[in-house]
Design an enzyme around this catalytic site. Structure first.
Site, PDB file in Angstrom:
ATOM      1  CG  ASP A 103      -6.455   4.466   1.949  1.00 42.16           C
ATOM      2  OD1 ASP A 103      -6.039   3.847   0.953  1.00 42.16           O
ATOM      3  OD2 ASP A 103      -5.907   5.513   2.336  1.00 42.16           O
ATOM      4  CG  ASP A 120      -6.269   7.541   7.228  1.00 42.24           C
ATOM      5  OD1 ASP A 120      -6.425   6.361   7.600  1.00 42.24           O
ATOM      6  OD2 ASP A 120      -5.760   7.846   6.127  1.00 42.24           O
ATOM      7  CE  LYS A 156      -2.795  10.548   7.144  1.00 43.64           C
ATOM      8  NZ  LYS A 156      -3.257   9.366   6.405  1.00 43.64           N
ATOM      9  CD  GLU A 173      -8.972   7.376   4.847  1.00 39.00           C
ATOM     10  OE1 GLU A 173      -9.579   8.469   4.814  1.00 39.00           O
ATOM     11  OE2 GLU A 173      -8.050   7.093   4.060  1.00 39.00           O
ATOM     12  CE  LYS A 211      -3.240   6.695  -0.216  1.00 34.29           C
ATOM     13  NZ  LYS A 211      -4.421   6.422   0.628  1.00 34.29           N
TER      14      LYS A 211
HETATM   15 MG    MG Z   1      -5.982   6.728   4.193  1.00 34.27          MG
END
Ligand code: MG
Length: 367
Positions: A241, A193, A165, A218, A265
């Site tokens: 994403d 990401d 992250k 990402e 997702k």
């Molecule tokens: Mg992501």
């Protein structure tokens, strides 16, 4: 078969690490998950789960799941849950948008269809590939040294794919990526990401600063156009994403060669039915995927496993086992991680039996 009653349970899922932090100073310590129960006149009951990553990640929030269900559920009483396509059309006609509200109902209907036919959902989604699927571990945003230690620790538990992250200060993020990369071994994969957290000038500095590292970038920036601009300035493999939320988004991004991988997702697109559609489109287009959800516990992890394991392994970049991140188990039979991998259940439907002592009393009951 008819839907006779829809209930929802609200469950708190505390994190084993105590906290999960990502771009822009956002963090969650206890997830608020909603488990939906769809009852039928044949005595078969289906379950689904929706758990937004707090209210500040996607346009979704935990209270919104329940408010939306209260609005949507009366339309579904009397419908056949095994007729999943008409049921999805009905949900979309009755409520514009709000895919995260529809997702747990759609998953519960797949659970029912599996129980009616005696087949695990992985079979109904196309059939099982291989013995198991490869997991990634998300590494909460901390100092470069702490993140490197976390990666080494999770690597020792069997994970080989790591999603850092980042999306904070560009200078610190460059150090985070280098510190973690130094801990990796042959065959490991590293994703940085940013969760939309960088402005374009930050993202440009980061992709230049880590150009010699074997790392995937990402969703660096908020909008599709900003991400596309960064994509065109880097040779690093690229993942989209947050902006990939529909067939249209995949087609546009594919036509622009805007990414190498998409992160799909289940609740972001409205359930397993739509996730399967987009998954199959990505297979046709040669776009690899991370298949997962925003968050969740045992029911979400089971749904992810069925979707992931019905996907050709070469197109499945990674998936994740959210139930291993949290301290509470809401069901028996959910996938359990082994050596950085998990497998979908062979039991009919999702293969998860609720622990009602954990679920408590329903917070919503429509019949
Ligand atoms: Mg992501």
């Amino acid at each position: 078969m008819k839907i006779t009653r829809i209930k929802a349970y609200s469950v708190e899922l505390p994190l084993k690490e105590g906290n999960y932090a990502w771009s822009g100073g956002k963090s969650v310590s206890v997830f608020d998950s909603t488990i939906v129960e769809v009852e039928t006149d044949s005595g078969i009951t289906g379950y689904g789960e929706a758990c937004p990553l707090g209210p500040a990640y996607l346009p979704a929030y935990a209270g919104g799941v329940r408010a939306g269900l209260l609005e949507l559920a009366p339309h579904l009483i009397g419908q056949d849950p095994t007729h999943i396509a008409p049921l999805n059309r009905l949900m979309d006609a009755a409520m514009k948008g709000h895919p995260y509200v529809k997702s747990p109902i759609d998953i519960a209907c797949w659970d029912i269809l599996g129980k009616v036919t005696g087949r695990p959902i992985v079979d109904l989604l196309g059939g099982r590939f291989g013995a198991d699927v490869v997991l990634y571990r998300a590494i909460s945003q901390q100092s470069p040294e702490e993140m490197a230690d976390k990666v080494a620790g999770y690597r020792a538990q069997g994970y080989r794919r790591f999603q850092l992250k980042v999306g904070g200060s560009a200078d610190v993020d460059i150090r985070r990526i280098h510190a973690v990369a130094a801990k990796l071994q042959d065959g490991d994969r590293l994703v940085a990401d940013a969760n939309t957290g960088w402005l374009m000038h930050d993202a440009m500095r980061v992709v230049r600063g880590v150009a010699d590292v074997d790392v995937y970038i990402e969703q660096p920036c908020f909008s599709y156009e900003e991400c596309l601009s960064i994509r065109r300035h880097t040779h690093l493999p690229f993942v989209l994403d947050e902006v990939i939320d529909s067939v249209d988004a995949v087609l546009r991004a594919s036509n622009n060669r805007a990414m190498d991988i998409v992160n799909l997702k289940i609740s972001k697109v409205g359930g397993l039915t739509k996730a399967k559609l987009i998954r199959d489109l990505c297979i046709s287009l040669g776009i690899a995927m991370t298949l997962e959800d925003t968050w969740g516990g045992d029911f979400t992890t089971a749904a992810i496993a069925h979707l992931a394991q019905s996907t050709p392994p070469e197109l499945l970049f990674s998936t994740t086992d959210f139930n291993s991140y949290v301290t509470v188990s809401t069901g028996e039979g959910a996938p359990q991680r082994r050596d950085g991998r998990m497998a979908a259940s062979s039991a009919p439907g999702l293969g998860v039996t609720p622990r009602f002592e954990v679920l408590g009393k329903p917070v919503l009951d429509v019949d």
